[in-house]
Structures are given as structure tokens and as C-alpha cells.
Motif scaffolding. Structure first.
Motif, mmCIF file in Angstrom:
data_model
loop_
_atom_site.group_PDB
_atom_site.id
_atom_site.type_symbol
_atom_site.label_atom_id
_atom_site.label_comp_id
_atom_site.label_asym_id
_atom_site.label_seq_id
_atom_site.Cartn_x
_atom_site.Cartn_y
_atom_site.Cartn_z
ATOM 1 N N LEU A 143 0.796 -1.312 0.053
ATOM 2 C CA LEU A 143 -0.254 0.227 0.149
ATOM 3 C C LEU A 143 1.115 1.563 -0.132
ATOM 4 N N SER A 144 1.731 1.152 0.409
ATOM 5 C CA SER A 144 2.928 2.371 0.561
ATOM 6 C C SER A 144 3.260 3.066 -0.551
ATOM 7 N N TRP A 145 3.203 2.815 -1.327
ATOM 8 C CA TRP A 145 3.099 3.478 -2.830
ATOM 9 C C TRP A 145 1.770 4.401 -3.551
ATOM 10 N N PRO A 146 0.418 4.209 -3.314
ATOM 11 C CA PRO A 146 -0.514 4.506 -3.206
ATOM 12 C C PRO A 146 -0.828 5.559 -1.986
ATOM 13 N N LEU A 147 -0.504 5.195 -0.899
ATOM 14 C CA LEU A 147 -0.267 6.048 0.327
ATOM 15 C C LEU A 147 0.374 7.273 -0.424
ATOM 16 N N ASN A 148 1.478 7.136 -0.886
ATOM 17 C CA ASN A 148 2.573 8.300 -1.668
ATOM 18 C C ASN A 148 1.617 9.583 -2.009
ATOM 19 N N ARG A 149 1.092 8.636 -3.045
ATOM 20 C CA ARG A 149 0.918 9.253 -3.673
ATOM 21 C C ARG A 149 -0.626 10.518 -3.491
#
Lengths: 340, 434
Positions: free
Chosen positions: A307-313
Motif C-alpha cells: 500500500l505504500s506507493w498508493p499512500l505516497n501518491r
């Protein structure tokens, strides 16, 4: 080392090397406690793990014609982390195989396809514990006398010296009657040799937060979620005992402090980190209680790092005087081979 | 109550903490006065080799958009030659041989009328004739900065903060000339026709706040607000973020939201231009760093050579590794000491630091640059796009909002030269637009 010839002309003292050194210093108290409890075999496993991590990194970077990054201690740290998640009776070849998987496959090769946003140590441990379950879960009693240099511990010794992990038993609802709470907190039960003492791990966490290497959001949100879940759905009669077993036995605290806060696989923004921590804690409980994992923390944090890429975006800051950046913007994500 | 903005970095102060006031450095044998004001267009010389000049004589005419240049010594013009300024630009300069008589030009007279009865246009004309430039952010002439351009200006913010860790001359100037700065503020307020002025003081400088509070008294037109002393608090956009809590839209000036930010050196020069009639012929600089014999703050004549300044301050104590003109975070590295003081030079710093850069810079995705950026950008993305020449993505991610403060490069543990990459990206965008 050379001088800068453009502004700014002074730089902060923290470098990649000093950050890795700080993390290794924070790991040392718990590591030394593991050596004290589980003896020389633990030292041999750690040494083999660190040396093979460094050797694989040199080989991989030579084969892929990249610049050598061994001196910033990142591979030493990965070898150390992998070793600390092993039970002391693990065969010596698993340290070599695990570092091959984490460094060569999950770090260097995935970096070519710019998919290196996962924690390599966790990924290799989860996959290998699926292939060789006994190597990762044959826990032994503290102060047991295991041969340090034997390639793998034989069955008879294991049967005599076996200790049940409090975490596994608590997942099934069984409490260990003669396990005193002081032993659980201090770190004298059956488990992986580096993740024993929660007190010493918390001392390491305090050092890292003071040195501003990690921030408090991720460890706090993971432990609070696990604690809350175990208080709301306990499997013992006393919910406080169940919460203590889930938090202190096993590698939850170790993973929450040292592997979940990995820079490449965790979000950058504060709100993103809190959501990531809650999700990681929830997935840990699901893996532990409903899917029968021996130690669900590794797989839980690995699942949350997806999930960390969607949360960053989602939580990107809006530039000064400008417009919000669109959340999905795929054309730039491919990185070139040497971006510096 | 402290005002501030999100982001920025805390730097260890290495200022000169002796309590001496500004020391006046006598002008050297020759001065080379550059015929430009910072980065604006060059002036046309109106003297030639052999002309006699006195302090305050006009030697360069700025034209429509430029700033006039005046002589800072009395003597004879030797030549007009090309020199290299501290920023690397080559500019023409008037070389004057000092006759050490310090005779003042006959046209210098104090302003005769009362300020409250003067037309605002007349005030702006006198500021233009005096050749004063702005020191807060840009180096544009002051008369252009205070021109309201049709907007309604609600207040002016006066920058009394100095956040570079090595510079201290602004602090000494404010302590000594607080009255003059207040006088300059009143003159400028009449020129812009605005009713309120806010003084932004750092929270560690209580003596300045006390001095101003005793001078202001109960006057409702002036106010004092405390700002946190972190870098880069003394730049224009961050001051407006801290005090007005508003963002300036891209490509527009701060007059759009009704504020103008001025700083102490310009206001003292305005006061001098009216009360003494003297144009901008000298400025205050800090000479610092651990290689200078006696670091201090000086009042120097424009055109003084850097070599003479270093000799005046006791020469070198140690061999310097870096000679920097300007502040340490945004200054220019010099190859030697052959350049001169122009109107926009704020300090000479000689340090003997150890080398900082790595031969293998590598981004480790730690996110410290995002936390440090005061403009709410993501510098690691901008650096990546600039290196790959992806100008479209760089524009989308806000590269034009970058203030070039250097906070990102300061905190990066992987030692990536983010600021240099962003400057390359901005050059690419400028080239594409032409």
C-alpha cells in the motif's frame, strides 16, 4: 571526497553510512542478549549471514556493472536483520540462501525493473518460510546446548530441547502456565534469537527516534492496532494476558521498529504512515489468528508495504502557489539504470 | 506568539558574537565600481578616463529599467574596464584612484520639504535617482519594487531577521540605526500610500524588539511580530507565509496579495537619501568564517576589493579551502580574491571545512528533503526529472515554485546534489520556452 562548488556550502552531518551505523548500534543490545541466551551457534549464524550478504552484494554489483555500494553498510544491515529472525537451531545454509534471495533477487534484480519498493529481507523470509517451514520454526529452550558449527541440528536434539513458541500457542488459545510475565518481557522463551527482549528493542527505538533516523508514527500505530485487536477479540480468559502474548512473544516489536520503517518500502507523509501502520497491524492479526502463520508479523508488514506507493501518491503535498499533482501519473515511474 | 512556516531547517549559528558596532573601513587606493546593480542590465558610463569625481558624483546612468551608479570615493577616473563580479557575470566597471580627500559632490543636499507634504511621485523619483536597490530576494531597483502597479497595498513587511548562520551585519545595522530605519519606513509608507507596517523580528533578538517598541509607542500604524529563527526565514516568500499565511500565485509578485516586503538596508539608504541627500555609495557586509584573523562587520565603500577587505580584517589565520561571497547557504564560490564589492554582496566568508561530497551520490528515499522544503515540493522527484530532462513532469510537480534556498541539499544523506539538478532543470525549461 571532494568539495562542493555550488551553494549550499555546508551540509548536514548525517550520511547514508551514519544512518546505517545508527541502526546497527540500535540493534546491538538485543543481538547481544540473543547471544547470551542462545549461545555460540547464534554468533555463528550471524557471522555467516553478514558475510554472505556482503559477498552476494559484491558479486551482484560486479555482474550488473554497477557502482559498489558495500561501504555504506546497507548489505551488512540486511544480513544482520535476516539472521536475527532465525531460530538458533536453524541450519547454517539457510542463512546463505536467505541472503542470496534478499540481496540478489529482491534487491538488485528488482532494482533494474524499478520494483524495489518492498522490503527485501521480509520478502525472502516469508517465501523461504513457506518452502522450508521447519527451519524457521524449530524453537529451542533458552540456554540449551546446541552444537555451534553443525550444519543442521539433528532431530533427536530438537525433540529433547524443543520449546513451544508462546505466540503459536496463544494463537490456538493455549496459555503456558509456567511462563512468568517477567520472562516474557525480559526475553527468555522460545523464539527467534534476535527478537527476544522487548525492553532492549525499545531502548534501540528510543535511540533511533532521538537521532531522527525513524519517526514514531509507524511503530506506534502497529503496536496500538495489534494491542487493540487482541483486547477486543481475545482467545484467553484474561484479555490482558492475551494482549501481552501477542505483543511481546514473537517478532512484532522487532519488525515494527526495524523492518516496517525501512525507507524504500514505507510511506513518507505522516498520515500515510499512520494508515500503513494500522493496516500492517491488522494484517498481522489476520495472519496469526485466522491463517495459522507461526509469526504473522513478517507477512503482515510485507502486505502493508504494497500500500505504500498508493499512500505516497494520495498524500502528496501541494506545491507552493501551484495546483494539486494528479494521483495516477504512470509515464515517469520507470527509473534509468544510473539516476545519479 | 511566534509566526513561522512549515519546513525549513535549524542551523547551528556560527556568527561573530562580539558586541562591537559596525566598523567603518576606509576606502583603499583604488576602487572599481561595477556599472550594474546585481543582476539587472548594465548602466551607461557618463564619465571617462581622466574625469574628476567626488563622493556621490553620478558615474553611470541606469536608463528606464536600471539603477543609477554613483562614485563612492573622491579622485580621478583611471579607466573603464571589464571585471568579473562575485556571481560570475562579467560587467564594465569604473576604476577610480582615491585621493583620500573624501570631498563630497556639490549637488548632494538634504531634502528640503517635509515628507508629509510631498507628492508620492516625487519620493519615488528621488529614490530612483539615489540608486538604491532591494536586498530581499531580488536585486531589482527599489523604486520598481515599491511601485504599487495598480494594486491596493494593505501593509508592508519589514524584514529584520537574518537566518544565514554566518552573517550578522544586518543585526548590527539594526541595533545601531533603528531610528533611521523607522524614518525610512515612514518615507516609503508615504510613497506607497499604505497605512500599516509590520516589523518581523526573530524571537532570539529581543533587544531589537525592545528598541523598536520604545520608538513606536502607541502608534497603531506599526506592529512588531516575532518569527522563529530558522533557515530560510528571512526570504520574501517565507516571511509572507509566516505573517500573512497566504501563498503568492506563480509568476506574480507579492503585490497581488497586498503586501510588499522590504529590508533594513534599503530603508536606511532611503533615509540617507532624503535626510543627507547621499545616494547609495556604501554598504554593510559581514567578514566571517574560521580562517579570518579578526572576523567583524564592516561598512565598506562600493567597489572595494575583496583582497583589501580580508587584509583589513587581519588576513588569514589558516589557509581557506573555500572563499564564498554572500551567505553560506546561497553564496557563490570564488576562485580567488580579485572581485569587488557590488551593491548586492552581503558577506565574505572563508572557511576551512572538510570535503563533504561523495563520489557515489544515491537517493535512499528517506523523505528528509520533503520535510525540509519550505515550498512544499518533493525535491527528490524534481532532481530525478531534471536529470532525465523530463520538463513536463518537472513543471507539473512545481519546479517553478522552487526558491533555491538549498534546504533539500543540506539534509540529503545520500549526498545527491539536488539544488544543482533543479537549476539545470530550470535552465532546460527556460531554453524550451524560447
Amino acid at each position: 571526497m571532494q568539495n562542493r562548488n555550488s551553494a549550499p556550502h555546508i551540509l548536514d552531518e548525517d550520511t547514508t553510512f551514519s544512518i546505517m551505523t545508527d541502526i546497527i548500534i540500535a540493534l546491538c543490545p538485543s543481538l547481544l542478549w540473543g547471544f547470551y541466551i542462545f549461545g555460540k551457534r547464534a554468533m555463528v549464524l550471524t557471522l555467516i549471514s553478514v558475510v554472505s550478504a556482503v559477498v552476494f552484494e559484491i558479486l551482484a554489483e560486479t555482474a550488473l556493472k554497477k557502482k559498489y555500494t558495500v561501504l555504506d553498510l546497507s548489505s551488512v544491515l540486511m544480513g544482520l536483520l535476516f539472521a536475527m529472525t532465525l531460530p538458533v537451531s536453524a541450519p547454517l545454509w539457510i542463512a546463505v540462501l536467505g541472503n542470496f534471495a534478499s540481496i540478489v533477487i529482491f534487491k538488485q534484480l528488482l532494482e533494474i525493473f524499478s520494483l524495489n519498493k518492498i522490503n527485501a529481507v521480509l520478502c525472502s523470509r516469508v517465501i523461504l518460510s513457506g518452502i522450508f517451514p521447519k527451519a524457521f520454526s524449530a524453537f529451542t529452550l533458552p540456554f540449551a546446548d546446541l552444537s555451534p558449527l553443525a550444519i543442521s541440528t539433528d532431530e533427536s536434539a530438537l525433540n529433547v530441547l524443543r520449546a513451544d513458541s508462546p505466540l503459536v500457542l496463544s494463537n490456538q488459545g493455549k496459555i503456558i502456565d509456567d511462563l512468568k510475565m517477567i520472562d516474557l518481557i525480559g526475553g527468555k522463551y522460545g523464539g527467534a534469537f534476535g527478537t527476544m527482549s522487548s525492553l532492549l528493542l525499545l531502548c534501540g527505538m528510543a535511540y533511533l527516534i532521538l537521532k531522527k533516523v525513524i519517526s514514531w508514527e509507524i511503530p506506534l500505530s502497529i503496536t496500538v492496532t495489534v494491542a487493540a485487536w487482541s483486547l477486543i477479540f481475545p482467545r484467553f480468559e484474561s484479555r490482558w494476558f492475551f494482549m501481552a502474548y501477542q505483543l511481546l512473544a514473537g517478532s512484532l516489536i522487532f519488525c515494527a521498529i526495524f523492518t516496517a520503517t525501512d525507507y524504500a518500502s514505507s510511506p513518507i507523509s505522516k498520515r500515510g504512515r499512520l494508515i500503513y501502520g494500522v493496516f500492517a497491524g491488522a494484517m498481522t492479526m489476520v495472519f496469526n489468528l485466522y491463517l495459522g502463520f507461526t509469526d504473522g508479523a513478517y507477512a503482515g508488514i510485507l502486505a502493508a508495504s504494497l500500500l505504500s506507493w498508493p499512500l505516497n501518491r494520495l498524500f502528496m503535498p501541494v506545491p507552493y502557489g501551484g495546483k494539486r499533482i494528479p494521483m495516477f501519473d504512470f509515464h515517469f515511474e520507470k527509473k534509468e539504470k544510473d539516476e545519479d | 506568539m511566534e509566526y513561522s512556516f512549515k519546513g525549513g531547517i535549524k542551523l547551528n549559528e556560527k556568527k561573530n558574537n562580539k558586541a562591537n558596532p559596525l566598523i567603518r573601513m576606509p576606502a583603499p587606493n583604488t576602487v572599481k565600481i561595477p556599472l550594474c546593480s546585481g543582476t539587472e542590465s548594465f548602466c551607461v558610463a557618463c564619465v571617462h578616463a581622466g574625469s574628476e569625481v567626488k563622493v556621490g558624483t553620478l558615474i553611470g546612468v541606469g536608463g528606464e529599467n536600471g539603477c543609477d551608479v554613483h562614485s563612492s570615493v573622491s579622485g580621478k577616473v583611471i579607466a573603464i574596464e571589464e571585471i568579473t563580479l562575485h556571481s560570475g557575470i562579467k560587467a564594465p566597471a569604473v576604476v577610480i584612484e582615491n585621493d583620500f580627500r573624501e570631498s563630497v559632490c556639490e549637488e548632494i543636499k538634504p531634502f528640503s520639504k517635509k515628507i508629509s507634504e510631498t507628492d508620492p511621485q516625487e519620493i519615488i523619483r528621488i529614490i530612483k535617482k539615489a540608486g538604491i536597490i532591494d536586498h530581499c530576494g531580488s536585486t531589482m531597483p527599489l523604486y520598481k519594487k515599491i511601485d504599487p502597479e495598480g494594486y491596493k497595498i494593505k501593509n508592508i513587511i519589514i524584514n529584520l531577521a537574518e537566518s544565514d548562520p554566518y552573517l550578522s551585519s544586518r543585526y548590527k545595522l539594526i541595533k545601531e540605526y533603528a531610528n533611521e530605519i523607522l524614518g525610512g519606513t515612514k518615507i516609503v509608507m508615504r510613497a506607497i500610500a499604505t497605512g500599516r507596517a509590520i516589523f518581523a523580528v526573530e524571537n532570539t533578538r529581543e533587544d531589537i524588539a525592545d528598541a523598536f517598541m520604545s520608538m513606536i509607542g502607541d502608534n497603531k500604524a506599526f506592529g512588531i511580530k516575532f518569527v522563529k529563527s530558522k533557515y530560510p526565514q528571512d526570504k520574501e516568500k517565507e516571511l509572507i507565509l509566516a505573517i500573512r499565511k497566504k501563498e503568492i500565485p506563480l509568476h506574480k509578485s507579492s503585490k497581488n496579495i497586498g503586501s510588499i516586503v522590504l529590508d533594513a538596508e534599503s530603508l536606511k539608504a532611503v533615509y540617507d537619501a532624503f535626510i543627507l541627500g547621499m545616494p547609495a555609495v556604501e554598504r554593510n557586509i559581514t567578514v566571517g568564517g574560521n580562517c579570518i584573523g579578526e572576523p567583524t562587520e564592516l561598512q565598506v565603500a562600493i567597489g572595494t576589493g575583496i583582497e583589501d577587505i580580508i587584509n583589513f580584517c587581519g588576513g588569514y589565520k589558516k589557509k581557506p579551502r573555500k572563499i564564498i561571497c554572500g551567505g553560506i547557504m546561497t553564496g557563490y564560490l570564488q576562485k580567488d580574491t580579485s572581485t569587488v564589492v557590488s551593491k548586492d554582496l552581503s558577506g565574505v566568508i572563508c572557511i576551512a571545512s572538510k570535503p563533504e561530497m561523495n563520489s557515489k551520490p544515491r537517493c535512499i528515499n528517506c523523505g528528509r528533503c520533503v520535510k525540509a522544503c519550505p515550498m512544499k515540493l518533493m525535491p527528490f522527484y524534481l532532481s530525478r526529472f531534471s536529470v532525465k530532462s523530463d520538463t513536463e513532469s518537472a513543471l507539473k510537480y512545481g519546479i517553478e515554485s522552487c526558491n533555491e534556498c538549498g534546504c533539500c541539499t543540506y539534509v540529503c544523506p545520500g549526498r545527491v546534489d539536488i539544488l544543482e539538478n533543479i537549476k539545470i532543470g530550470k535552465e532546460l525549461i527556460k531554453a524550451e520556452r524560447e
